[in-house]
Design a protein around this motif. Structure first.
Motif, PDB file in Angstrom:
ATOM      1  N   GLU A 517       0.835  -1.203   0.000  1.00 12.13           N
ATOM      2  CA  GLU A 517       0.000   0.000   0.000  1.00 12.13           C
ATOM      3  C   GLU A 517       0.868   1.250   0.000  1.00 12.13           C
ATOM      4  O   GLU A 517       0.617   2.208  -0.738  1.00 12.13           O
ATOM      5  N   LEU A 545      -5.856  -3.942  -4.604  1.00 10.49           N
ATOM      6  CA  LEU A 545      -4.448  -3.585  -4.431  1.00 10.49           C
ATOM      7  C   LEU A 545      -3.597  -4.223  -5.519  1.00 10.49           C
ATOM      8  O   LEU A 545      -2.690  -3.575  -6.072  1.00 10.49           O
ATOM      9  N   ARG A 548      -4.040  -2.148  -8.606  1.00 14.75           N
ATOM     10  CA  ARG A 548      -3.358  -0.858  -8.533  1.00 14.75           C
ATOM     11  C   ARG A 548      -1.846  -0.998  -8.667  1.00 14.75           C
ATOM     12  O   ARG A 548      -1.178  -0.183  -9.308  1.00 14.75           O
ATOM     13  N   SER A 694     -11.765   1.505  -1.212  1.00 16.62           N
ATOM     14  CA  SER A 694     -10.565   1.177  -0.447  1.00 16.62           C
ATOM     15  C   SER A 694      -9.926   2.447   0.078  1.00 16.62           C
ATOM     16  O   SER A 694     -10.173   3.548  -0.414  1.00 16.62           O
TER      17      SER A 694
END
Length: 776
Positions: A517, A545, A548, A694
């Motif tokens: 993250e 995630l 991304r 998120s």
């Protein structure tokens, strides 16, 4: 006298036989012998080809059958085996006590020499267009009492893992009504006939000329046709694979010996680049010589068998851990971030008298209960004799292996130390896990067995050494297999990580989802340009995630699944293997939402969470065993809820698809029984994230809290939510009313462990305290 001579000559001339002209009859005996010889050669061609092939196989391979007496002495038997290399049929023929007739793809029969050989030994051609012909032929041979061999994957594995088991073998065995004999071969991955290294054939053999490769072939118990299907067969083959893997002779080496032998290979290769020390480099021979020198000093001076280590990843951490192993001590890498009470508890339970650390670390965690004997690692290394290190470098290069090991290790060869770690304690008190050298060598070999690592890979690792992921995959795997390590002392030092990745040209990043993250938000994409993949574990990887990360860095995220008790690798995703010469069929190494396939050499089964009895379906609580799995906790503790009948009960609910990919539904401790229904906390958390979006950090945790009449679901969240809005959104997501949390507790932040995991024990304590305050 002359007359007499003349008369004698005439007499001789009178007896000279006339010239004989042979006719056809004279050639008949020789012609008959030639025809008979050709007929015998043709009739015995299968025997001749088989004999020649087996003789050649014995020159290259040393085949070690395990349980070959389980094959019935007579009657039809369908032998099913894993498919790793182009010589699998030869290996199985060498191991089998009875001749085996194999099924082979029709395309092989169309090649001049190979086709002749396959026909000579009686192989059965399998065609995609006429598969029923092959099934009928196999059934006929089985009914005739023969052994028929089949590779149910239908193709050679290019991942090192067992692929999908096609259904053809089930049709054969049901029609023939014969028993099934599962067989697993181990030791062929890495040979020139396997896809290890990304190609077949075109690579140098790993063994010297004249050295035979040992292959282990494990035979299982015969299974009746009505008792087995593809999932059950996969599970049985995992158990056989664990038996064959455990028989590897290199796993019997003491850990110090294995490390010395590994580091002596390619000694001038750079092993560690430490960006906590400005990019300082250390070659493999320098690492070995320094650790041996320090270990020989500590062998005499350090008290106790276990020694604490509190150091970040890097050159000092690697030298200290290896030096303790070479000194015959057990390193205990301690977690300083868990609080003073937990730290003191671990020191006491491990019986630690000495801790090796750095002054900066001790100053930062000054509130911890440090023992009286604290050693400065850097000062110890700086005081080493350069002449002594140089002498060990010369010994590494010049001396034979046996001499070198005896001189370097002394009594450590017999002590055979391992490592001691404590679990994260995310759901309770940390448990002591003492790894044997065999545990660690097995897991390192299991990871290397997959088609994931390359010799020229560069690992970027900032994971702490007190975490099994950081210790095994971040340190021991590259040490034993030859990959370079690039380290930074903290996973939160984003600038240093970016520099280490770019300057060190890292190809593989090791991280947890919590750390990823931060990388997505704060590290520029160009810093990770050299990455080939990102390997993540320790907690569930959120789907958004992974997307991304890929969108920013253009690098796939490969999720794995591990447990400290398994040293730690249990399952691992891989990159999709290349396609090319002799590798045209598509194979996949990873699948979204999955943690990959089980590592080779690990036995698994699915059991009922309450009774621990095996279940028939493809979902249940996972139980595992193998040489990488411990058999008890520190002090010989083996609670029944964890260790039963030789199996370790993970407490994780998993499902396994037909391709062998594993999906984690959640831990049994993360389910609540509401209204007689099992509610998975993780699914509710995912629904919250899906409906409300998120965040940059962990924002939601669903818990089951005792309300006096049973369990109720509670949502701990950093979001500003009310229950009515939560209920409406989760209903739109398709969740039933029972799955919607009854209470919401808003907090500033959720408790997170140093490893990046959610601290579930602290979350539960927070929820219970809040409930008590509300009741008061």
């Amino acid at each position: 006298m002359n007359d007499t001579s003349i008369s004698i000559n005439y007499a001789h001339a009178a007896f000279v036989p006339p010239v004989h002209r042979p006719d056809f009859v004279d050639f008949l005996p020789g012609l008959a012998a030639a025809v008979i010889g050709l007929v015998l050669i043709w009739r015995l061609r299968g025997w001749a080809v088989r004999t020649a092939g087996l003789a050649l196989g014995r020159l290259i391979y040393r085949v070690r059958p395990l349980g070959a007496d389980r094959m019935p002495a007579r009657g039809g038997v369908l032998l099913v085996a894993n498919h790793v290399s182009y010589v699998d049929a030869i290996i199985l023929s060498l191991a089998s006590p009875r001749p085996v007739r194999f099924l082979a793809h029709e395309g092989f029969f169309q090649r001049p020499v190979l086709g002749f050989l396959l026909k000579a030994v009686g192989c059965i051609p399998v065609s995609d267009r006429r598969s029923k012909d092959a099934i009928r032929a196999a059934v006929a041979h089985l009914r005739a009492g023969e052994v028929v061999g089949i590779f149910p994957e239908g193709q050679l594995t290019r991942t090192g893992s067992l692929l999908e088991l096609k259904r053809g073998w089930e049709l054969i065995v049901r029609q023939a009504g014969c028993p099934v004999l599962p067989v697993v071969m181990d030791g062929l991955w890495g040979s020139i006939f396997s896809f290890a290294g990304g190609r077949y054939f075109y690579k140098w053999p790993k063994r010297s000329l004249g050295a035979r490769r040992e292959v282990r072939v494990a035979f299982g118990e015969c299974l009746e046709p009505e008792m087995v299907d593809s999932l059950a067969l996969r599970q049985v083959m995992s158990e056989l694979g664990a038996v064959a893997f455990a028989a590897r002779p290199e796993l019997a080496l003491p850990l110090p010996v294995a490390l010395v032998r590994a580091l002596r290979r390619d000694p001038w290769r750079v092993q560690i680049v430490d960006y906590g020390m400005g990019g300082r480099q250390l070659r493999r021979v320098e690492l070995l010589a320094t650790a041996v020198t320090l270990g020989s000093n500590w062998r005499q001076t350090l008290a106790g068998n276990r020694v604490g280590v509190v150091l970040p990843p890097g050159i000092a951490g690697a030298i200290v851990n290896l030096a303790l192993i070479f000194a015959g001590k057990t390193p205990v890498n301690l977690n300083p971030t868990g609080g003073s009470a937990a730290f003191a508890n671990c020191v006491r339970r491990a019986g630690i008298l000495t801790i090796i650390t750095a002054p900066a670390v001790q100053k930062r965690f000054s509130d911890l209960a440090w023992p009286d004997d604290v050693i400065d690692a850097a000062a110890e290394i700086d005081q080493l004799s350069r002449q002594q290190i140089g002498a060990w470098i010369a010994a590494t290069i010049l001396l034979p292996t046996g001499w070198c090991e005896r001189l370097m290790l002394g009594s450590a060869q017999q002590v055979a130390p391992g490592f001691l770690l404590f679990t994260s304690g995310s759901s309770g008190e940390p448990k002591g896990v003492e790894f044997s050298g065999r545990n660690l060598l097995t897991n390192a070999a299991q990871v290397a067995e997959l088609n994931l690592l390359r010799r020229d890979d560069v690992f970027l690792c900032s994971l702490p050494l007190f975490h099994s992921f950081g210790l095994t995959v971040g340190l021991l795997v590259p040490l034993l297999n030859g990959q370079r390590i690039v380290t930074t002392p903290s996973p939160f030092d984003y600038d240093r990580i970016a520099k280490a990745a770019a300057c060190g040209r890292a190809t593989t990043l090791l991280a947890t989802p919590a750390f990823l993250e931060g990388y997505v938000r704060k590290i520029p994409a160009e810093a990770f340009a050299s990455l080939r993949c990102i390997v993540t574990g320790a907690e569930k990887l959120p789907a958004d995630l992974a997307v991304r990360v890929f969108e920013k860095f253009r690098t796939p995220v490969l999720e794995g699944y591990g447990l400290t008790e398994a040293s730690p690798g249990v399952a691992l995703s891989q990159l999709d293997p290349e396609r090319g010469l002799a590798a045209s069929q598509f194979q996949t190494g990873h699948r979204p939402g999955s943690v990959g396939r089980f590592v080779p050499g690990l036995a698994w089964r699915l059991v009922d969470p309450e009774s621990a009895r095996p279940v028939a379906g493809n979902e249940g609580m996972l139980a595992i065993r193998g040489s990488n799995v411990i058999t008890s906790y520190l002090g010989g503790l083996a609670p029944a809820e964890r260790f039963r009948d030789g199996w370790f009960l993970t407490g994780d609910i998993v499902s396994i698809d037909v391709d062998g990919f594993v999906r984690i539904a959640g831990r049994t401790s993360r389910f609540s029984k509401i209204g007689g229904e099992m509610v998975p906390h993780g699914v509710v958390e995912e629904a919250v994230v899906a409906r409300f979006g998120s965040t940059d950090t962990r924002s939601d945790c669903v818990l089951g809290v005792d309300d006096g009449a049973g369990e109720e679901l509670v949502l701990l969240t950093t979001r500003d939510l009310d229950r009515e809005r939560l209920r409406q959104e989760l209903r739109r997501a398709g969740l039933p009313n029972l799955w919607i949390p009854r209470r919401i507790i808003v907090v500033e932040e959720l408790p997170i462990l140093a490893s990046g995991k959610l601290d579930l024990a602290a979350c539960l304590q927070l929820a219970e305290n809040t409930a008590e305050l509300a009741a008061a």
